[in-house]
Scaffold this active site. Structure first.
Site, PDB file in Angstrom:
ATOM      1  N   ARG A  88       0.831  -1.227   0.000  1.00 52.80           N
ATOM      2  CA  ARG A  88       0.000   0.000   0.000  1.00 52.80           C
ATOM      3  C   ARG A  88       0.857   1.266   0.000  1.00 52.80           C
ATOM      4  O   ARG A  88       0.510   2.271   0.623  1.00 52.80           O
ATOM      5  CB  ARG A  88      -0.955   0.037   1.200  1.00 52.80           C
ATOM      6  CG  ARG A  88      -1.941  -1.088   1.270  1.00 52.80           C
ATOM      7  CD  ARG A  88      -2.932  -1.099   0.129  1.00 52.80           C
ATOM      8  NE  ARG A  88      -3.735  -2.303   0.193  1.00 52.80           N
ATOM      9  CZ  ARG A  88      -3.396  -3.459  -0.390  1.00 52.80           C
ATOM     10  NH1 ARG A  88      -2.298  -3.554  -1.127  1.00 52.80           N
ATOM     11  NH2 ARG A  88      -4.157  -4.511  -0.284  1.00 52.80           N
ATOM     12  N   SER A 112     -10.494  -0.532   4.001  1.00 52.94           N
ATOM     13  CA  SER A 112      -9.658  -0.614   5.211  1.00 52.94           C
ATOM     14  C   SER A 112      -9.200   0.780   5.618  1.00 52.94           C
ATOM     15  O   SER A 112      -8.549   1.464   4.840  1.00 52.94           O
ATOM     16  CB  SER A 112      -8.425  -1.474   4.950  1.00 52.94           C
ATOM     17  OG  SER A 112      -8.829  -2.755   4.570  1.00 52.94           O
ATOM     18  N   GLU A 114      -4.491   3.889   6.428  1.00 48.30           N
ATOM     19  CA  GLU A 114      -4.354   3.697   4.974  1.00 48.30           C
ATOM     20  C   GLU A 114      -4.990   4.882   4.250  1.00 48.30           C
ATOM     21  O   GLU A 114      -4.542   5.302   3.182  1.00 48.30           O
ATOM     22  CB  GLU A 114      -5.038   2.381   4.576  1.00 48.30           C
ATOM     23  CG  GLU A 114      -4.828   2.027   3.127  1.00 48.30           C
ATOM     24  CD  GLU A 114      -5.290   0.613   2.776  1.00 48.30           C
ATOM     25  OE1 GLU A 114      -5.107  -0.326   3.581  1.00 48.30           O
ATOM     26  OE2 GLU A 114      -5.831   0.462   1.663  1.00 48.30           O
TER      27      GLU A 114
HETATM   28  C1  LIG Z   1     -15.624  -0.468  -0.164  1.00 55.58           C
HETATM   29  C2  LIG Z   1     -14.137  -0.255  -0.415  1.00 55.58           C
HETATM   30  C3  LIG Z   1     -13.324  -1.358  -0.607  1.00 55.58           C
HETATM   31  C4  LIG Z   1     -11.953  -1.187  -0.852  1.00 55.58           C
HETATM   32  N1  LIG Z   1     -11.193  -2.292  -1.046  1.00 55.58           N
HETATM   33  C5  LIG Z   1      -9.878  -2.153  -1.321  1.00 55.58           C
HETATM   34  C6  LIG Z   1      -9.061  -3.301  -1.576  1.00 55.58           C
HETATM   35  O1  LIG Z   1      -9.532  -4.441  -1.587  1.00 55.58           O
HETATM   36  N2  LIG Z   1      -7.736  -3.094  -1.819  1.00 55.58           N
HETATM   37  C7  LIG Z   1      -7.190  -1.840  -1.856  1.00 55.58           C
HETATM   38  O2  LIG Z   1      -5.982  -1.720  -2.109  1.00 55.58           O
HETATM   39  N3  LIG Z   1      -7.938  -0.739  -1.627  1.00 55.58           N
HETATM   40  C8  LIG Z   1      -9.259  -0.866  -1.359  1.00 55.58           C
HETATM   41  N4  LIG Z   1     -10.018   0.250  -1.112  1.00 55.58           N
HETATM   42  C9  LIG Z   1      -9.388   1.559  -1.081  1.00 55.58           C
HETATM   43  C10 LIG Z   1      -9.403   2.329  -2.448  1.00 55.58           C
HETATM   44  O3  LIG Z   1     -10.466   1.889  -3.235  1.00 55.58           O
HETATM   45  C11 LIG Z   1      -8.102   2.161  -3.208  1.00 55.58           C
HETATM   46  O4  LIG Z   1      -7.020   2.639  -2.441  1.00 55.58           O
HETATM   47  C12 LIG Z   1      -8.125   2.898  -4.561  1.00 55.58           C
HETATM   48  O5  LIG Z   1      -6.973   2.573  -5.307  1.00 55.58           O
HETATM   49  C13 LIG Z   1      -8.217   4.426  -4.397  1.00 55.58           C
HETATM   50  O6  LIG Z   1      -8.538   4.960  -5.665  1.00 55.58           O
HETATM   51  P1  LIG Z   1      -9.162   6.410  -5.852  1.00 55.58           P
HETATM   52  O7  LIG Z   1      -9.142   6.715  -7.309  1.00 55.58           O
HETATM   53  O8  LIG Z   1     -10.492   6.479  -5.208  1.00 55.58           O
HETATM   54  O9  LIG Z   1      -8.110   7.313  -5.092  1.00 55.58           O
HETATM   55  P2  LIG Z   1      -8.367   8.592  -4.188  1.00 55.58           P
HETATM   56  O10 LIG Z   1      -9.043   8.172  -2.935  1.00 55.58           O
HETATM   57  O11 LIG Z   1      -9.040   9.665  -4.963  1.00 55.58           O
HETATM   58  O12 LIG Z   1      -6.877   9.053  -3.865  1.00 55.58           O
HETATM   59  C14 LIG Z   1      -6.021   8.253  -3.103  1.00 55.58           C
HETATM   60  C15 LIG Z   1      -4.606   8.855  -3.149  1.00 55.58           C
HETATM   61  O13 LIG Z   1      -4.105   8.769  -4.474  1.00 55.58           O
HETATM   62  C16 LIG Z   1      -3.775  10.072  -4.985  1.00 55.58           C
HETATM   63  N5  LIG Z   1      -4.150  10.073  -6.413  1.00 55.58           N
HETATM   64  C17 LIG Z   1      -5.346   9.729  -6.945  1.00 55.58           C
HETATM   65  N6  LIG Z   1      -5.298   9.798  -8.282  1.00 55.58           N
HETATM   66  C18 LIG Z   1      -4.057  10.236  -8.611  1.00 55.58           C
HETATM   67  C19 LIG Z   1      -3.401  10.534  -9.844  1.00 55.58           C
HETATM   68  N7  LIG Z   1      -3.994  10.397 -11.028  1.00 55.58           N
HETATM   69  N8  LIG Z   1      -2.127  10.968  -9.784  1.00 55.58           N
HETATM   70  C20 LIG Z   1      -1.469  11.117  -8.595  1.00 55.58           C
HETATM   71  N9  LIG Z   1      -2.046  10.859  -7.409  1.00 55.58           N
HETATM   72  C21 LIG Z   1      -3.325  10.426  -7.414  1.00 55.58           C
HETATM   73  C22 LIG Z   1      -4.578  11.046  -4.150  1.00 55.58           C
HETATM   74  O14 LIG Z   1      -3.931  12.315  -4.095  1.00 55.58           O
HETATM   75  C23 LIG Z   1      -4.589  10.342  -2.805  1.00 55.58           C
HETATM   76  O15 LIG Z   1      -3.385  10.617  -2.129  1.00 55.58           O
HETATM   77  C24 LIG Z   1     -11.394   0.106  -0.887  1.00 55.58           C
HETATM   78  C25 LIG Z   1     -12.236   1.233  -0.717  1.00 55.58           C
HETATM   79  C26 LIG Z   1     -13.594   1.045  -0.493  1.00 55.58           C
HETATM   80  C27 LIG Z   1     -14.488   2.251  -0.340  1.00 55.58           C
END
Ligand SMILES: Cc1cc2nc3c(=O)[nH]c(=O)nc-3n(C[C@H](O)[C@H](O)[C@H](O)COP(=O)(O)OP(=O)(O)OC[C@H]3O[C@@H](n4cnc5c(N)ncnc54)[C@H](O)[C@@H]3O)c2cc1C
Length: 376
Positions: free
Chosen positions: A163, A276, A372
């Site tokens: 992560r 998480s 996380e």
């Molecule tokens: C119900 C649920 C289940 C989940 N299950 C998992 C799982 O099984 N495994 C897991 O790893 N995660 C899980 N997650 C967490 C999350 O979905 C992941 O971490 C996902 O990759 C985040 O993506 P996002 O686009 O929403 O990022 P965001 O929440 O929008 O951003 C997360 C971080 O990434 C940065 N970021 C986003 N996009 C960019 C970009 N284009 N360039 C540079 N930086 C960027 C942001 O600045 C921030 O620091 C879960 C979340 C939920 C709600």
């Protein structure tokens, strides 16, 4: 497109109320470049947002949120056994997985239904059921918001860890925006790959395969029984079955992962959450041994040669914090790692609950829980 005074509620899966002074969304790198070349403000006032499934807005954001809407999938290279797909950072991750499964490209299916967009899969090194983004990523194209130019990083330059990645480092955070990622997928199943590693004729290779497969299967069942839990279908079992068996069509593998996830995780449209909330802490072997001695049922996972991961859910549960609430925020009884918004939670409710949990875990086990989720 630049919008002012925007509600961030639709942009975060916690469903928290917060406003941003400005939100800039773009669909091409040229649009981003045009915007940045006429931006003379400080980078301290910029936050890069993906799907908002791993962020917690603790207050209104007095700056510009930059949000990629670059959405495409294209083939950049193909061999007899592999395909290299480039995807835009604003594309929903699960849409990408669905595309791969539909076209019978193997590799991403264990990560079905992880919310969020392509860009953050590299930032977070997102993962599930034994597959992490780092296993699939070949290169990452990024736009440097200071230098105002696009560059490409290789997988090893991304410094992927559990992560974690270079994109979370102080030098990269909110300066380096991921525009697209190239993933390597297999055009043949793990079963076919594995079969090709055995020597001998067809019968001999079948014998070796099933010998290995049944070994995995029995060890999963034995491990589960030792754990004394009711559920038979544990993650090791799922992983072994999904990865090693040639019997399951790819679409069915995806359906099993989706069913397993939806049976455990709350629906973000009903109960706001970020999956998480905490990472599984990484501890030294000595610490793992001392925990094991004092608490024989402690759940540990191997991590590098001289380290172990300890289950954060086990730690929280052991302190009696599963199912506890603060205001309208609560940790789930069956999934204590997940903190949910029961409807009207404030960021303060969530952060206070998290702080109480962190303190209880530290007091009882002398282990630091790391969040996380990204707090803004
Ligand atoms: C119900 C649920 C289940 C989940 N299950 C998992 C799982 O099984 N495994 C897991 O790893 N995660 C899980 N997650 C967490 C999350 O979905 C992941 O971490 C996902 O990759 C985040 O993506 P996002 O686009 O929403 O990022 P965001 O929440 O929008 O951003 C997360 C971080 O990434 C940065 N970021 C986003 N996009 C960019 C970009 N284009 N360039 C540079 N930086 C960027 C942001 O600045 C921030 O620091 C879960 C979340 C939920 C709600």
């Amino acid at each position: 497109m630049l919008k002012s005074n925007i509600s961030l509620k639709p942009y975060n899966t916690f469903g928290l109320e917060a406003n941003a002074k400005e939100l800039f969304s773009f669909s091409t790198v040229t649009e981003l470049d045009d915007f940045m070349t006429s931006y003379y403000g400080s980078l301290d006032n910029i936050f890069i947002l993906g799907g908002g499934s791993n962020v917690l807005f603790s207050k209104n954001y007095d700056g510009i949120i930059i949000h990629s809407k670059i959405k495409y999938i294209k083939t950049v290279k193909e061999t007899a056994t592999e395909i290299f797909l480039e995807a835009g950072s604003g594309l929903n991750w699960d849409e990408f997985v669905r595309f791969c499964v539909k076209n019978k490209y193997y590799g991403a299916e264990n990560m079905s239904l992880i919310p969020g967009n392509i860009g953050a899969t590299a930032v977070q090194n997102a993962g599930a059921y034994g597959t992490e983004a780092k296993d699939l990523i070949v290169t990452v194209k990024v736009y440097d918001l200071i230098e105002k130019k696009e560059i490409e990083l290789t997988n090893s330059e991304c410094n992927f860890e559990y992560r974690n990645s270079i994109f979370k480092s102080a030098d990269f955070k909110d300066r380096i925006l991921i525009t697209s990622i190239v993933y390597r997928l297999s055009k043949i199943s793990k079963f076919q790959v594995k079969m090709s590693t055995y020597e001998g004729n067809f019968i001999k290779r079948q014998f070796h395969f099933w010998n290995d497969f049944l070994g995995h299967l029995f060890s999963s069942i034995i491990l589960k029984r030792k754990g004394g839990k009711k559920a038979f279908f544990d993650y090791r079992f799922l992983k072994n079955l999904l990865e090693d068996s040639g019997l399951l069509p790819l679409a069915l593998k995806r359906r099993i992962v989706i069913k397993t996830r939806t049976s455990k995780l709350p629906d973000i449209n009903k109960l706001g959450n970020v999956g998480s909330f905490f990472k599984n802490p990484i501890i030294s072997l000595e610490k793992a041994n001392s925990l094991k001695k004092e608490y024989p049922d402690v759940i540990l996972f191997p991590y590098l040669d001289d380290k172990m991961k300890v289950s954060a859910a086990w730690l929280i549960d052991g302190c009696g914090w599963s199912g506890k609430t603060h205001g309208a925020a609560g940790s789930l009884k069956h999934l204590p790692l997940t903190i949910v918004n029961y409807g009207s939670a404030t960021s303060n409710d969530i952060l206070t609950l998290a702080k109480n949990i962190e303190e209880a875990v530290f007091l009882k086990y002398d282990v630091v829980l790391e969040k996380e989720v990204v707090i803004i």
